[in-house]
Scaffold this active site. Structure first.
Site, short mmCIF file in Angstrom:
data_model
loop_
_atom_site.label_atom_id
_atom_site.label_comp_id
_atom_site.label_asym_id
_atom_site.label_seq_id
_atom_site.Cartn_x
_atom_site.Cartn_y
_atom_site.Cartn_z
N TRP A 117 21.11 10.38 -4.42
CA TRP A 117 20.69 9.34 -5.37
C TRP A 117 19.16 9.30 -5.45
CZ3 TRP A 117 17.53 5.09 -4.87
CH2 TRP A 117 17.54 4.16 -5.93
N HIS A 118 18.51 9.55 -4.31
CA HIS A 118 17.06 9.45 -4.28
C HIS A 118 16.38 10.54 -5.09
CE1 HIS A 118 17.75 6.58 -1.03
NE2 HIS A 118 16.57 6.10 -1.36
N GLY A 119 16.98 11.69 -5.16
CA GLY A 119 16.34 12.72 -5.95
C GLY A 119 17.08 14.03 -5.90
N PHE A 165 12.63 7.62 -8.73
CA PHE A 165 14.08 7.71 -8.54
C PHE A 165 14.81 6.98 -9.66
CE2 PHE A 165 12.52 7.57 -3.95
CZ PHE A 165 12.29 8.93 -3.95
#
Lengths: 294, 478
Positions: free
Chosen positions: B325-327, B478
């Site tokens: 999800w963060h990247g 993000f």
């Protein structure tokens, strides 16, 4: 809501007071502490006498060794070369020398390809000058011309210290406050560079600017104030392209003393435009013998 | 428009004055004004992505209603999956397409097959991960029958686009935020003052802690090959505080700003570096995301029901997805996986819910055991942050390898931006003391002497803040 408005308004007033107090404290510390920057050093010479003042860019800062001049002539020289200084900075320095009533025998100005740069300034000079923006009309005019936010710098308390926090912020003010010394005064402004590049290559401009108004301003200011000024060009490495630029420069400034080709040994250079410590000492000897001892 | 910018300093008071002026008129006016301000705020980043936000909002708004009006479960499912697929599709295209294309190309190249997938030259729309998750939670809640769809378009749009949380959270829930939007707000002096104080504290964390740490961490990470072990240890510590100051500072500003408009947002951070184990850390770090994954992924997967293997599987899925999800980078996936491994011993020994209460509650100092477990937990998170900060996994591994060579030659190193590597430790120690003393409240500017505390922190911002080279908020990417 009325109570909240009062709180916010009161808060803004308190912040402005805090900023004003911080501004006064910081400025006072910079004004009165032992000079850590070259600009502070310049100011500390107010009403004093030196013999030779060198002004220009890093080619002065790293290329003129006042202790060598002292050894050879017994006279006091100071090096006011600033990294990336342009002709506008040089003009500013000349005005400040007069404003601060610094007495001298001769001022030596280094000019080279900066002749081709009609605008621009040294950011180092700018931030070093920033605590003293309210010192006089000359520093204010410099800020008005070159700073990104001249109005805020001048009128909004503490703004200039926030904008330049890495250079003028808490760390620097603390170092000033406790009297932590730099090499500026012991070396009289000279900044030594060591080592040499494996591949010395450089290039001067192939054409010269028709006219640089700043040179005219400098020359008329010098004439008007009867200042004794010598123009010179410091050495470049022998591999430099378009070396005849200095010949063209001499047509624009006929009184220019051209030292651009006096050093042939690559070991004397840090890079094509800058001398290392050995080169600076050698060049200072040559310049002293040629210009100051004859 | 950054929260720590001059433009926000102008924007916020204007919206505040207009908002409470319109308060005399009606609730719809309040909401329309906030919605307009939110779209303006978002358009200041890049107006083109406003259309994407509007589309995402419209999609979830209509699918929500269609699900409620569906005649049977089959129709409801169609609308539900339409929303899920389109929402995740957008996220996939804008955030993950290039990652998958390049990773797949590399994978094929590894087995000798030359392939050349197109990569898209797309800019990641700011806040897409956050508002997509807003919409997803809303749609899932309707599908599960937990809430009824919102039929007022303005109310729903404001739920998605409310400017304090639009670009970097907290990730709100319809059950928490929608009822507040639907109720007329009345000005509350103490809440507004608390909001101002929380904004000040958030600014301190961002401008003083995060941005100062960023200068040191960037220098050390950018030149890690020439750094000794001491500097590399310090680099990991500085980045740990940078990301904490940056993100929790942002969250504080968001929560404080929202309080000015009479709306409470979900708390996102609760002093995570005072955690005694990784499970506690995740109950205190980016709370709105952790609880989102718990409610919308972990529990539907079976959660803690079933056998140990299922729990382990679910835990790994959660942390992997959280990392992703963060990247779109393997570094984030490794970061998430590492946290899953940290979590594993607690899960197996069933100690993951041992530290629920605030550490050393109502005491001045912790016990030796508490202190040791807090330090250990911090060290584990700091190690994982190296992967989060590094550009590639191999760079992170090399950084860690150099760090654990215990080469202290050169002692305290002088960094390229003309600072000694240890210079920031005194400031960080002071910050830890302040946070420790306020760990039982939302932020330190509360209780006795709030005015003096606020003044001291403001002076701290002015004197110690980084204004010449402010760093962007990390979580905006993000």
């Amino acid at each position: 809501m009325k109570q909240f408005s009062k709180y916010i308004f009161g808060g803004i007033v308190v912040i402005l007071i805090v900023m004003s107090v911080l501004d006064v404290v910081y400025t006072k510390v910079y004004e009165t502490s032992y000079p850590r920057t070259k600009f502070q050093y310049l100011r500390s010479l107010k009403n004093q006498k030196v013999d030779y003042i060198f002004i220009g860019s890093s080619r002065v800062e790293n290329g003129i060794v006042p202790s060598v001049i002292k050894e050879k002539t017994g006279k006091l020289a100071v090096n006011f070369g600033f990294q990336a200084a342009k002709l506008g900075d040089i003009y500013e320095l000349l005005q400040l020398i007069k404003e601060y009533n610094i007495q001298y025998e001769t001022i030596l100005i280094q000019v080279d390809y900066i002749y081709n740069i009609p605008k621009g300034h040294s950011t180092i000079f700018e931030f070093e000058m920033m605590p003293f923006v309210r010192d006089n009309a000359i520093t204010k005019a410099y800020s008005d011309t070159y700073s990104a936010h001249p109005v805020a710098n001048y009128y909004l308390p503490f703004y200039r210290y926030c904008r330049n926090d890495l250079k003028l912020g808490f760390r620097e003010i603390f170092a000033n406050f406790v009297g932590k010394k730099t090499n500026i005064i012991p070396n009289k402004g000279y900044g030594a560079k060591y080592g040499t590049s494996n591949e010395l290559k450089g290039a001067l401009p192939d054409v010269i600017l028709d006219k640089n108004k700043m040179v005219d301003s400098i020359q008329s200011f010098v004439k008007q104030n009867k200042m004794k000024v010598l123009f010179y060009c410091a050495p470049f490495c022998k591999e430099n392209q378009n070396q005849n630029f200095t010949t063209k420069l001499k047509t624009k400034i006929p009184e220019l003393h051209d030292f651009s080709r006096v050093l042939k040994d690559d070991k004397l250079f840090l890079n094509c435009n800058h001398l290392n410590d050995t080169g600076a000492r050698r060049f200072t000897e040559i310049l002293t013998e040629e210009l100051l001892m004859k | 428009m950054l929260f720590n910018s001059i433009s926000f300093l102008v924007f916020l008071p204007i919206v505040f004055i207009l908002y409470w002026w319109s308060n005399k008129k009606s609730l719809p006016l309040q909401n329309v004004l906030l919605l307009g301000a939110s779209y303006f705020f978002y358009a200041c980043w890049d107006w083109r992505f406003l259309f994407l936000l509007l589309f995402s909002t419209a999609l979830d708004y209509f699918t929500g209603i269609k699900m409620a009006e569906a005649k049977n479960q089959g129709h409801k499912k169609v609308w539900f999956w339409l929303s899920i697929i389109v929402n995740l599709g957008f996220l996939g295209v804008f955030k993950y397409y290039n990652f998958f294309a390049t990773s797949f190309t590399e994978l094929l190249a590894g087995v000798g097959i030359q392939a050349n997938f197109w990569t898209l030259k797309v800019i990641l729309p700011v806040g897409i991960s956050f508002y997509t998750f807003h919409g997803l939670s809303y749609v899932i809640d309707i599908y599960k029958g937990r809430i009824q769809p919102e039929r007022n378009g303005v109310t729903y749009s404001l739920f998605v686009a409310y400017f304090p949380l639009l670009v970097a959270g907290p990730i709100e829930r319809a059950t928490h935020l929608l009822p507040q939007i639907k109720k007329k707000r009345v000005f509350d002096y103490s809440k507004a003052i608390d909001g101002v104080h929380q904004i000040i504290w958030g600014l301190f964390k961002k401008v003083v802690i995060a941005d100062n740490c960023a200068l040191f961490a960037n220098d050390i990470f950018d030149h890690y090959q020439s750094m000794n072990s001491l500097s590399l240890f310090l680099g990991a510590i500085y980045f740990s505080f940078q990301i904490y100051g940056d993100f929790s500072g942002y969250s504080d500003i968001a929560l404080g700003t929202s309080k000015l408009f009479g709306i409470d947002l979900l708390r996102n951070f609760n002093y995570p570096y005072f955690s005694r184990d990784i499970a506690e850390f995740w109950r205190r770090w980016h709370i709105s995301l952790s609880s989102w994954f718990r409610d919308y992924l972990y529990i539907p997967l079976g959660g803690s029901q079933g056998g140990m293997m299922m729990k382990i599987r679910n835990t790994f899925i959660i942390f992997l997805v959280s990392g992703f999800w963060h990247g779109a980078n393997w570094t984030f996936i490794v970061w998430g996986t590492l946290h899953a491994f940290y979590f594993l011993p607690l899960l197996i020994t069933q100690k993951n819910r041992h530290n629920i209460e605030t550490v050393a509650k109502e005491k001045v100092v912790p016990t030796i055991k508490e202190l040791a477990s807090m330090i250990l937990t911090f060290c584990l998170t700091a190690l994982a942050w190296v992967f989060f900060r590094a550009k590639t996994v191999s760079e992170a591994l090399e950084y860690l390898k150099n760090m654990f060579q215990f080469n202290f030659k050169g002692g305290i190193q002088f960094l390229e931006f003309e600072r000694y590597s240890i210079e920031l430790l005194l400031l960080l120690s002071l910050f830890i003391v302040v946070e420790w003393n306020s760990r039982e409240q939302e932020h330190p500017i509360k209780g006795k002497g709030t005015m003096l505390k606020a003044l001291l922190i403001l002076i701290g911002i002015l004197v110690l803040g980084v204004f010449s080279s402010p760093a962007d908020f990390i979580y905006f990417q993000f």
